[in-house]
Design a protein around this motif. Structure first.
Motif, PDB file in Angstrom:
ATOM      1  N   UNK A   1       1.895  15.430  10.762  1.00 14.13           N
ATOM      2  CA  UNK A   1       1.430  15.259  12.133  1.00 14.13           C
ATOM      3  C   UNK A   1       0.504  14.050  12.278  1.00 14.13           C
ATOM      4  N   UNK A   2       0.022  13.559  11.173  1.00 17.12           N
ATOM      5  CA  UNK A   2      -0.785  12.343  11.213  1.00 17.12           C
ATOM      6  C   UNK A   2       0.038  11.152  11.677  1.00 17.12           C
ATOM      7  N   UNK A   3       1.315  11.170  11.344  1.00 18.32           N
ATOM      8  CA  UNK A   3       2.210  10.073  11.718  1.00 18.32           C
ATOM      9  C   UNK A   3       3.124  10.441  12.893  1.00 18.32           C
ATOM     10  N   UNK A   4       3.563  11.701  12.927  1.00 21.03           N
ATOM     11  CA  UNK A   4       4.525  12.131  13.947  1.00 21.03           C
ATOM     12  C   UNK A   4       3.946  13.337  14.667  1.00 21.03           C
TER      13      UNK A   4
ATOM     14  N   UNK B   1      12.425  12.177  14.745  1.00 26.89           N
ATOM     15  CA  UNK B   1      13.289  11.571  13.740  1.00 26.89           C
ATOM     16  C   UNK B   1      13.101  10.053  13.698  1.00 26.89           C
ATOM     17  N   UNK B   2      12.911   9.452  14.861  1.00 30.64           N
ATOM     18  CA  UNK B   2      12.697   8.008  14.907  1.00 30.64           C
ATOM     19  C   UNK B   2      11.386   7.622  14.209  1.00 30.64           C
ATOM     20  N   UNK B   3      10.349   8.472  14.385  1.00 32.47           N
ATOM     21  CA  UNK B   3       9.088   8.199  13.708  1.00 32.47           C
ATOM     22  C   UNK B   3       9.230   8.255  12.198  1.00 32.47           C
ATOM     23  N   UNK B   4       9.979   9.220  11.699  1.00 32.62           N
ATOM     24  CA  UNK B   4      10.214   9.318  10.254  1.00 32.62           C
ATOM     25  C   UNK B   4      10.998   8.110   9.749  1.00 32.62           C
ATOM     26  N   UNK B   5      11.989   7.674  10.540  1.00 35.55           N
ATOM     27  CA  UNK B   5      12.785   6.508  10.125  1.00 35.55           C
ATOM     28  C   UNK B   5      11.920   5.254  10.055  1.00 35.55           C
ATOM     29  N   UNK B   6      10.975   5.117  10.987  1.00 34.89           N
ATOM     30  CA  UNK B   6      10.110   3.939  10.952  1.00 34.89           C
ATOM     31  C   UNK B   6       9.161   3.992   9.755  1.00 34.89           C
ATOM     32  N   UNK B   7       8.710   5.192   9.407  1.00 38.65           N
ATOM     33  CA  UNK B   7       7.872   5.322   8.219  1.00 38.65           C
ATOM     34  C   UNK B   7       8.652   4.980   6.954  1.00 38.65           C
ATOM     35  N   UNK B   8       9.909   5.371   6.918  1.00 34.86           N
ATOM     36  CA  UNK B   8      10.734   5.116   5.737  1.00 34.86           C
ATOM     37  C   UNK B   8      10.993   3.633   5.522  1.00 34.86           C
ATOM     38  N   UNK B   9      10.756   2.807   6.542  1.00 38.14           N
ATOM     39  CA  UNK B   9      10.969   1.366   6.390  1.00 38.14           C
ATOM     40  C   UNK B   9       9.790   0.674   5.704  1.00 38.14           C
ATOM     41  N   UNK B  10       8.690   1.408   5.494  1.00 36.62           N
ATOM     42  CA  UNK B  10       7.544   0.821   4.811  1.00 36.62           C
ATOM     43  C   UNK B  10       7.876   0.644   3.323  1.00 36.62           C
ATOM     44  N   UNK B  11       7.640  -0.531   2.743  1.00 31.25           N
ATOM     45  CA  UNK B  11       7.997  -0.746   1.328  1.00 31.25           C
ATOM     46  C   UNK B  11       7.257   0.185   0.370  1.00 31.25           C
ATOM     47  N   UNK B  12       6.042   0.604   0.735  1.00 30.87           N
ATOM     48  CA  UNK B  12       5.263   1.458  -0.161  1.00 30.87           C
ATOM     49  C   UNK B  12       5.311   2.924   0.188  1.00 30.87           C
ATOM     50  N   UNK B  13       6.275   3.358   0.965  1.00 33.55           N
ATOM     51  CA  UNK B  13       6.333   4.746   1.398  1.00 33.55           C
ATOM     52  C   UNK B  13       6.646   5.664   0.211  1.00 33.55           C
ATOM     53  N   UNK B  14       6.030   6.832   0.226  1.00 30.69           N
ATOM     54  CA  UNK B  14       6.298   7.882  -0.752  1.00 30.69           C
ATOM     55  C   UNK B  14       6.467   9.178   0.026  1.00 30.69           C
ATOM     56  N   UNK B  15       7.701   9.642   0.112  1.00 24.22           N
ATOM     57  CA  UNK B  15       8.017  10.815   0.921  1.00 24.22           C
ATOM     58  C   UNK B  15       8.206  12.036   0.024  1.00 24.22           C
ATOM     59  N   UNK B  16       7.735  13.185   0.492  1.00 24.51           N
ATOM     60  CA  UNK B  16       7.964  14.475  -0.165  1.00 24.51           C
ATOM     61  C   UNK B  16       8.270  15.481   0.936  1.00 24.51           C
TER      62      UNK B  16
ATOM     63  N   UNK C   1       0.828  -1.212   0.000  1.00 26.47           N
ATOM     64  CA  UNK C   1       0.000   0.000   0.000  1.00 26.47           C
ATOM     65  C   UNK C   1       0.859   1.258   0.000  1.00 26.47           C
ATOM     66  N   UNK C   2       0.359   2.293  -0.653  1.00 30.22           N
ATOM     67  CA  UNK C   2       1.065   3.568  -0.706  1.00 30.22           C
ATOM     68  C   UNK C   2       0.947   4.258   0.650  1.00 30.22           C
ATOM     69  N   UNK C   3       2.079   4.684   1.178  1.00 30.65           N
ATOM     70  CA  UNK C   3       2.111   5.412   2.450  1.00 30.65           C
ATOM     71  C   UNK C   3       2.651   6.809   2.158  1.00 30.65           C
ATOM     72  N   UNK C   4       1.775   7.782   1.889  1.00 30.16           N
ATOM     73  CA  UNK C   4       2.248   9.127   1.558  1.00 30.16           C
ATOM     74  C   UNK C   4       2.679   9.894   2.807  1.00 30.16           C
ATOM     75  N   UNK C   5       3.827  10.517   2.725  1.00 26.88           N
ATOM     76  CA  UNK C   5       4.345  11.313   3.836  1.00 26.88           C
ATOM     77  C   UNK C   5       4.838  12.636   3.268  1.00 26.88           C
ATOM     78  N   UNK C   6       4.178  13.731   3.646  1.00 30.44           N
ATOM     79  CA  UNK C   6       4.598  15.064   3.214  1.00 30.44           C
ATOM     80  C   UNK C   6       4.260  16.043   4.323  1.00 30.44           C
ATOM     81  N   UNK C   7       4.649  17.286   4.165  1.00 35.78           N
ATOM     82  CA  UNK C   7       4.512  18.242   5.257  1.00 35.78           C
ATOM     83  C   UNK C   7       3.060  18.425   5.689  1.00 35.78           C
ATOM     84  N   UNK C   8       2.140  18.353   4.741  1.00 40.08           N
ATOM     85  CA  UNK C   8       0.737  18.583   5.065  1.00 40.08           C
ATOM     86  C   UNK C   8       0.118  17.506   5.930  1.00 40.08           C
ATOM     87  N   UNK C   9       0.660  16.281   5.912  1.00 39.82           N
ATOM     88  CA  UNK C   9       0.061  15.203   6.715  1.00 39.82           C
ATOM     89  C   UNK C   9       1.064  14.610   7.695  1.00 39.82           C
TER      90      UNK C   9
END
Length: 387
Positions: free
Chosen positions: A92-95, A105-120, A82-90
């Protein structure tokens, strides 16, 4: 002699001043709008994916489709995740914002371990164990090749101007369908059938109608015409392109009627008398002599009316529904170019991509109205020279 020379110089100065103002306005609009064609809307952001993701490059529309959930990674050769979108607008939804920098920083690192992550994210926020994704952005395709207008969508805006052009086209077309036949009929009646004592009162009434504030007319349309359109056509809402076009056509009637009436009144009386002398009736003279004679002037009046309708703002904002969608029928809500500028320019941060795109729209609107008015001028000039 001195007074004549002074008057000539005043007229020349006024003409040059008008020309310089128009040139300055055009230069300003396109200077502010040019960055929409030369810069990227996501400057300062870095797009990245999980290192195992084989996708290395995506079009801007593909990224927006992933973010909206319309597409998945396998559609582009990516992982079955599944696509896991991570950008400035959302973010706080994760961190949550109250966390300390280390946990953040640890929360961002854990998100980056998702195979479907898409970071902006800005480069300084980007986790180290990610791989950058190249984003293809073609401003010409984005502006003229897409059908969605959402200039504040994060992290990649949608700036397709076709919904706005279609809205302007619908409103202008409906307005012209109202103003051309009705304005022509009004002019013919005033010239041919109206008693002379009523001529000047009717002209004064036309001037009063043309001077009505568009906000007042818009409120009248909202209270009277919008419910009527809704009930007659059994619509969910009466704020449609049809409503805006009908009101704008009515507002432009004095302009169309006045220009046509002046052209009909300027016709040489000898031609009319010759027509009657040959046995033609009044209607035959109007249809076969007067209308063909004033056809160039009539075309100029239509173009000037189209320019007036195209540039109207407040009425469209009030009664058109103000929805930036590609309307396929006149019974749908629309948004026009001027209405978009009025609604969004005050809220666009200065220097942002949204700001520059709006100025580009202003330049396009300026060109459209300028071409319409210039064409009308040359048609009238040619008509006068031929006459």
């Amino acid at each position: 002699m001195k007074g004549s020379l002074l008057g000539k110089r005043v007229v020349q100065a006024a003409g040059w001043t008008t020309l310089l103002v128009l040139m300055g306005l055009a230069i300003f609009l396109f200077r502010e709008g040019l960055p929409a064609l030369t810069r990227l809307p996501h400057e300062g952001l870095v797009f990245a994916v999980h290192p195992s993701n084989p996708v290395t490059r995506l079009e801007a529309e593909a990224i927006r489709a992933l973010l909206r959930g319309e597409k998945t990674w396998p559609d582009f050769g990516g992982p079955a995740a599944p696509v896991v979108p991570v950008y400035l607008g959302n973010l706080e939804r994760y961190v949550p914002a109250h966390r300390d920098p280390a946990l953040w920083r640890k929360g961002l690192d854990s998100l980056a371990e998702q195979p479907g992550v898409l970071l902006a994210l800005p480069a300084e926020f980007l986790p180290t164990h990610t791989r950058r994704l190249e984003v293809s952005w073609n401003p010409w395709i984005e502006l003229f090749g897409t059908l969605r207008w959402s200039p504040t969508y994060e992290p990649l805006p949608s700036v397709g101007i076709w919904p706005l052009l279609m809205g302007s086209l619908w409103v202008s077309l409906i307005g012209l369908l109202v103003v051309v036949p009705v304005g022509l009929a009004m002019a013919i009646y005033v010239v041919e059938f109206l008693p002379r004592p009523l001529y000047y009162p009717v002209k004064i009434l036309w001037e009063l109608l043309s001077g009505l504030p568009s906000v007042v007319v818009g409120f009248w349309g909202l209270v009277v015409l919008v419910p009527w359109i809704k009930d007659v056509f059994h619509l969910e809402a009466g704020e449609t392109a049809l409503t805006a076009g009908l009101i704008l056509g009515w507002m432009t009637l004095p302009l169309m009627a006045s220009l046509t009436e002046e052209a009909l009144s300027a016709m040489p009386p000898l031609l009319v008398e010759a027509s009657y002398g040959l046995g033609a009736t009044q209607w035959q003279t109007i249809r076969r002599l007067k209308l063909p004679y004033v056809l160039p002037s009539l075309a100029a009046a239509v173009l000037l009316s189209a320019g007036r309708i195209l540039g109207e703002t407040m009425v469209v904002l009030i009664v058109s529904g103000n929805a930036p969608v590609v309307a396929l029928t006149p019974f749908q809500p629309v948004r026009t170019l001027p209405a978009t500028l009025a609604a969004e320019l005050g809220e666009a941060p200065m220097g942002s991509y949204h700001y520059h795109v709006l100025f580009l729209l202003g330049g396009i609107l300026f060109l459209l109205t300028f071409v319409l008015n210039l064409t009308a001028y040359f048609i009238q000039k040619r008509y006068v020279r031929t006459a």
